[in-house]
Enzyme design. Structure first.
Site, PDB file in Angstrom:
ATOM      1  N   TRP A 253       0.822  -1.221   0.000  1.00  0.00           N
ATOM      2  CA  TRP A 253       0.000   0.000   0.000  1.00  0.00           C
ATOM      3  C   TRP A 253       0.846   1.257   0.000  1.00  0.00           C
ATOM      4  CZ3 TRP A 253      -3.433   1.838   4.639  1.00  0.00           C
ATOM      5  CH2 TRP A 253      -2.758   1.729   5.850  1.00  0.00           C
TER       6      TRP A 253
ATOM      7  N   TYR B  44      16.515  -5.350   7.605  1.00  0.00           N
ATOM      8  CA  TYR B  44      15.104  -5.564   7.965  1.00  0.00           C
ATOM      9  C   TYR B  44      14.888  -6.972   8.472  1.00  0.00           C
ATOM     10  CZ  TYR B  44      10.035  -5.927   7.636  1.00  0.00           C
ATOM     11  OH  TYR B  44       8.716  -6.113   7.932  1.00  0.00           O
TER      12      TYR B  44
ATOM     13  N   ASP C 135      -0.233  -2.192  12.353  1.00  0.00           N
ATOM     14  CA  ASP C 135       0.405  -3.334  13.005  1.00  0.00           C
ATOM     15  C   ASP C 135      -0.010  -3.567  14.450  1.00  0.00           C
ATOM     16  OD1 ASP C 135       1.635  -2.887  10.595  1.00  0.00           O
ATOM     17  OD2 ASP C 135       3.662  -2.781  11.383  1.00  0.00           O
TER      18      ASP C 135
ATOM     19  N   TYR D 259       3.317   3.704  17.630  1.00  0.00           N
ATOM     20  CA  TYR D 259       2.646   3.397  16.355  1.00  0.00           C
ATOM     21  C   TYR D 259       1.217   2.874  16.556  1.00  0.00           C
ATOM     22  CZ  TYR D 259       6.715   3.548  13.183  1.00  0.00           C
ATOM     23  OH  TYR D 259       7.762   3.933  12.399  1.00  0.00           O
ATOM     24  N   TRP D 260       0.291   3.393  15.866  1.00  0.00           N
ATOM     25  CA  TRP D 260      -1.108   2.956  15.778  1.00  0.00           C
ATOM     26  C   TRP D 260      -1.850   2.950  17.099  1.00  0.00           C
ATOM     27  CZ3 TRP D 260      -2.651   3.681  11.106  1.00  0.00           C
ATOM     28  CH2 TRP D 260      -1.726   3.514  10.065  1.00  0.00           C
TER      29      TRP D 260
ATOM     30  N   GLU E 214       7.104   9.664   9.046  1.00  0.00           N
ATOM     31  CA  GLU E 214       6.147   8.577   8.815  1.00  0.00           C
ATOM     32  C   GLU E 214       4.804   8.905   9.472  1.00  0.00           C
ATOM     33  OE1 GLU E 214       7.314   4.679  10.175  1.00  0.00           O
ATOM     34  OE2 GLU E 214       5.520   3.756   9.368  1.00  0.00           O
TER      35      GLU E 214
HETATM   36  C1  DGY Z   1       6.967  -3.649   9.785  1.00  0.00           C
HETATM   37  O1  DGY Z   1       7.884  -4.455   9.610  1.00  0.00           O
HETATM   38  O2  DGY Z   1       6.931  -2.841  10.709  1.00  0.00           O
HETATM   39  C2  DGY Z   1       5.880  -3.617   8.822  1.00  0.00           C
HETATM   40  O3  DGY Z   1       4.847  -2.763   9.181  1.00  0.00           O
HETATM   41  C3  DGY Z   1       5.376  -4.969   8.453  1.00  0.00           C
HETATM   42  O4  DGY Z   1       4.742  -4.800   7.232  1.00  0.00           O
END
Ligand code: DGY
Length: 439
Positions: free
Chosen positions: A47, A93, A178, A364-365, A408
């Site tokens: 997305w 990552y 998430d 986050y969120w 972000e």
């Molecule tokens: C992350 O790794 O934080 C992502 O949001 C997973 O898609």
């Protein structure tokens, strides 16, 4: 990287910010696809790429279309479109391609993400047409259309096991939100006893205070292990996954995307696809009522396993206008929450109601504002005739970015940025929507 001097200058103008946003998109361009942010998210995200295309469309139409063409190039034969495409490996990552173990070329994850792509393609098409470029872009639209349709059919076949007209997420990452508190209770039964040791990379790039907790990560990984053990058999996952939650965000986004795809079907003269999409729209319009929670007077997610509503008021509770739903009583209740929250924080729309005891302004969120969610809320409200409220959301997005930078996400309380400060989708939303002066 964008020129650092530009970012630090206190007298930055709107045109400087435009220049910075374009520089970020170019810097995060890996040749045909754009990484959300080079350090934290070094691959192509589903997305993110769709929103990024809106930004490119303001200065490079060909590149905008290419972003989605590249993404759809990673589609599986069953229509599934992965949430990450690992076009090239990057040790920065976790969890990387080896953990997902999908065995695909290109290497991908095994879950999907909110289906905003069809809505974006409609925007790109309208913009090409308006510029007199329709002739040149029609073949590209015709090539993308069946792939988008196949993805939307995949949602029907593998993400709506009870055929209710909603989207059932099989992983919190699938929702794009998430660590929303909406996943806390449904996540409890996930068995994390066999997750084993692992090293997170996100917290070496960013302050752990902003990111999901270790318990949440354990659950994320347990679900990846479950999917992997099925050989990423989406049918089996849809029946047996330990986490099955009808996500209000994805359900609203898919309803909107089906409407936009039906318009594109008619542009291409494909009446049979248009009729099929009309049926999906009708089913979703009926079925989404299952996600209305009378107790809190809000749209929220619902656990398919227990049947319980989350009861949380989140930014995605305000996507009903974007989805094209209209119901006087529900709209009034939704707008009352909008006005209450709008009076309690300077910047809309927090990802969690600030009145909730679990609200955290930079986690986050669980509090921060995302420009992409604001874009969907704001355009939906404006399209529904709620122009003052739509403009409030857009104006707040503009102020957040203008004063703080292209982060972000942002605190709804004081505007502090979270995540990277060179974020692709924030740059795109700035260029495509937020930057116009307040009306
Ligand atoms: C992350 O790794 O934080 C992502 O949001 C997973 O898609």
């Amino acid at each position: 990287m964008p020129p650092p001097l530009l970012r630090k200058r206190p007298d930055m103008t709107i045109n400087d910010r435009d220049e910075e946003a374009r520089a970020i998109l170019r810097a995060n361009d890996r040749g045909g696809y754009t990484v959300p942010n080079g350090r934290v998210y070094p691959f192509q995200w589903n997305w993110d790429s769709a929103f990024v295309a809106l930004g490119f469309d303001t200065f490079d139409r060909n590149r905008a279309w290419q972003e989605l063409e590249t993404l759809l190039g990673a589609q599986w034969e069953n229509g599934f479109l992965p949430h990450i495409v690992f076009w090239q490996d990057d040790p920065g990552y976790f969890p990387g391609p080896a953990v997902w173990g999908t065995g695909r070329t290109p290497v991908t994850s095994g879950i999907t993400q909110p289906p905003v792509a069809a809505t974006v393609v409609r925007k790109l098409w309208d913009s090409a047409e308006a510029a007199g470029d329709g002739g040149a872009y029609r073949p590209r639209l015709a090539a993308l259309f069946p792939k988008l349709l196949a993805w939307h059919r995949w949602f029907r076949d593998f993400r709506d096991p009870e055929q209710r007209g909603v989207v059932v997420a099989m992983h919190p990452w699938e929702t794009g939100r998430d660590n929303s508190p909406e996943w806390d209770a449904p996540g409890e039964p996930i068995d994390i006893s066999n997750v084993g040791d692992y090293v997170r990379r996100d917290t070496s790039h960013l302050d752990a205070k902003m990111r999901p907790t270790k318990l949440e990560y354990d659950r994320y990984l347990a679900l990846v292990q479950f999917g992997r053990a099925t050989g990423w058999d989406h049918g089996r996952i849809s029946r047996k996954n330990p986490f099955r939650v009808a996500d209000i965000g994805m359900s609203m986004i898919l309803l909107r995307a089906n409407r936009d795809l039906a318009v594109l079907a008619r542009v291409l003269g494909d009446e049979s696809a248009a009729a099929e999409l009309d049926d999906l729209i009708e089913r979703a319009e009926r079925g989404i009522s299952w996600l209305w929670d009378d107790k809190t007077g809000t749209w929220c997610s619902r656990d398919l396993v227990t049947g319980r509503h989350s009861g949380f008021i989140t930014s995605t509770s305000f996507l009903s206008f974007y989805a094209g739903l209209a119901d006087p009583a529900r709209d009034a209740a939704t707008l009352a929450h909008f006005d209450r929250i709008g009076a309690s924080v300077p910047y809309l729309m927090p990802s969690l109601d600030p009145a909730d005891p679990g609200f955290q302004m930079i986690r986050y969120w669980r509090g921060p504002v995302w420009a992409v969610v604001n874009y969907m809320i704001g355009t939906g409200l404006t399209e529904a005739g709620e122009t003052d409220r739509g403009e409030r959301v857009r104006g707040d997005t503009r102020t957040l970015i203008e004063r703080n930078g292209l982060y972000e996400a942002f605190s709804p309380v004081d505007g502090t940025g979270s995540g990277g400060d060179d974020f692709s989708w924030t740059s795109a939303i700035w260029l495509a929507w937020a930057r116009q002066p307040r009306s």
